[in-house]
Design a protein around this motif. Structure first.
Motif, PDB file in Angstrom:
ATOM      1  N   GLN A   1      14.205   7.937   0.273  1.00 46.34           N
ATOM      2  CA  GLN A   1      14.651   7.930   1.670  1.00 46.34           C
ATOM      3  C   GLN A   1      14.390   6.572   2.313  1.00 46.34           C
ATOM      4  O   GLN A   1      15.202   6.075   3.108  1.00 46.34           O
ATOM      5  N   ALA A   2      13.265   5.953   1.968  1.00 47.69           N
ATOM      6  CA  ALA A   2      12.946   4.629   2.511  1.00 47.69           C
ATOM      7  C   ALA A   2      13.991   3.604   2.101  1.00 47.69           C
ATOM      8  O   ALA A   2      14.435   2.786   2.929  1.00 47.69           O
ATOM      9  N   LEU A   3      14.401   3.636   0.834  1.00 51.60           N
ATOM     10  CA  LEU A   3      15.421   2.695   0.364  1.00 51.60           C
ATOM     11  C   LEU A   3      16.780   2.981   0.978  1.00 51.60           C
ATOM     12  O   LEU A   3      17.534   2.062   1.311  1.00 51.60           O
TER      13      LEU A   3
ATOM     14  N   ARG B   1       6.780  11.379  -4.069  1.00 52.69           N
ATOM     15  CA  ARG B   1       7.265   9.997  -4.176  1.00 52.69           C
ATOM     16  C   ARG B   1       8.783   9.930  -4.034  1.00 52.69           C
ATOM     17  O   ARG B   1       9.314   9.031  -3.361  1.00 52.69           O
ATOM     18  N   LYS B   2       9.469  10.848  -4.683  1.00 49.85           N
ATOM     19  CA  LYS B   2      10.937  10.833  -4.594  1.00 49.85           C
ATOM     20  C   LYS B   2      11.402  11.048  -3.160  1.00 49.85           C
ATOM     21  O   LYS B   2      12.341  10.385  -2.685  1.00 49.85           O
ATOM     22  N   LEU B   3      10.764  11.971  -2.478  1.00 53.32           N
ATOM     23  CA  LEU B   3      11.137  12.247  -1.091  1.00 53.32           C
ATOM     24  C   LEU B   3      10.933  11.020  -0.205  1.00 53.32           C
ATOM     25  O   LEU B   3      11.796  10.671   0.609  1.00 53.32           O
ATOM     26  N   ILE B   4       9.802  10.343  -0.379  1.00 55.82           N
ATOM     27  CA  ILE B   4       9.475   9.222   0.502  1.00 55.82           C
ATOM     28  C   ILE B   4      10.201   7.938   0.101  1.00 55.82           C
ATOM     29  O   ILE B   4      10.867   7.303   0.931  1.00 55.82           O
ATOM     30  N   GLU B   5      10.095   7.548  -1.165  1.00 60.61           N
ATOM     31  CA  GLU B   5      10.618   6.248  -1.572  1.00 60.61           C
ATOM     32  C   GLU B   5      12.148   6.190  -1.557  1.00 60.61           C
ATOM     33  O   GLU B   5      12.724   5.182  -1.131  1.00 60.61           O
TER      34      GLU B   5
END
Length: 219
Positions: A93-95, A87-91
């Motif tokens: 980076q998305a923000l 989650r940390k990797l994806i979210e």
């Protein structure tokens, strides 16, 4: 339900329906799934349902127990830690790469409004579902269909971890305001600060879930 000509397409649709049932908390960790009931509800054959069960078992969402049947999986601590790492990797980076006019921001805003409505009604399961939709919308900021699909699977597994703890108010109440604040930062173009706050947010969420999990197992 309209029947598809392709068995593969039908299986994918049914798998997505069951994943969604997990995400919204309709199916709970450890719950036994009845082939007869589900096949009737979804208007599919048992053979198709068994194929879906195999797919979801490979994804770690269901578990087959010989001579007993198919059950909703019960996540362990290692799985929870791994989910938060992803989650940390994806979210975050998305923000970091987001822009305020992205269509997914509207979905984030709707999720925040829905969470507040559920909070006022003391509907903590509803708050949790709105929270999951908020985070799914963050992933949509990436415009990556692969990441969105992957995250839907992660969301289902995460909701199982939450459902196992049976402390919805403790798990979800603190994040209604936090979601609103991250949305506010994104709206104002402060993506760097929004990213940092999301990282802090996920660290806190992970600690909360693991502490609750530990209390349950040691209680």
């Amino acid at each position: 339900m309209k029947r598809e000509s392709s068995p593969q397409i039908l299986s994918k649709k049914i798998a997505e329906i069951i994943r969604n049932k997990l995400v919204i908390g309709e199916l709970l960790p450890g719950q036994r799934l009845s082939e007869a009931i589900l096949s009737e509800q979804l208007e599919i054959s048992r053979n198709t349902l068994r194929e879906v069960f195999r797919t979801l078992t490979q994804e770690g969402l269901l578990k087959h127990q010989p001579n007993r049947g198919v059950f909703v999986a019960i996540p362990d601590i290692a799985s929870i830690i791994d989910i938060y790492r992803v989650r940390k990797l994806i979210e975050c980076q998305a923000l970091a790469q987001a822009y305020p006019m992205h269509p997914a921001v509207t979905k984030m805003r709707e999720a925040v409004a829905n969470a507040r409505q559920c909070q006022n009604q003391q509907d903590w399961v509803g708050v949790g579902t709105a929270n999951m939709r908020f985070h799914a919308a963050i992933v949509e900021l990436t415009d990556s269909e692969r990441l969105m699909t992957f995250y839907r699977n992660i969301s289902a597994e995460l909701r199982l971890a939450f459902g196992l703890l049976n402390e919805p108010e403790l798990l979800y109440a603190p994040y209604v305001d936090k979601n609103a604040y991250i949305l506010e930062l994104l709206d104002s173009g402060q993506t760097e600060l929004a990213t940092q706050k999301m990282e802090d947010y996920l660290d806190l969420s992970e600690r909360t879930v693991l502490a609750a999990y530990s209390r349950k197992n040691n209680g």
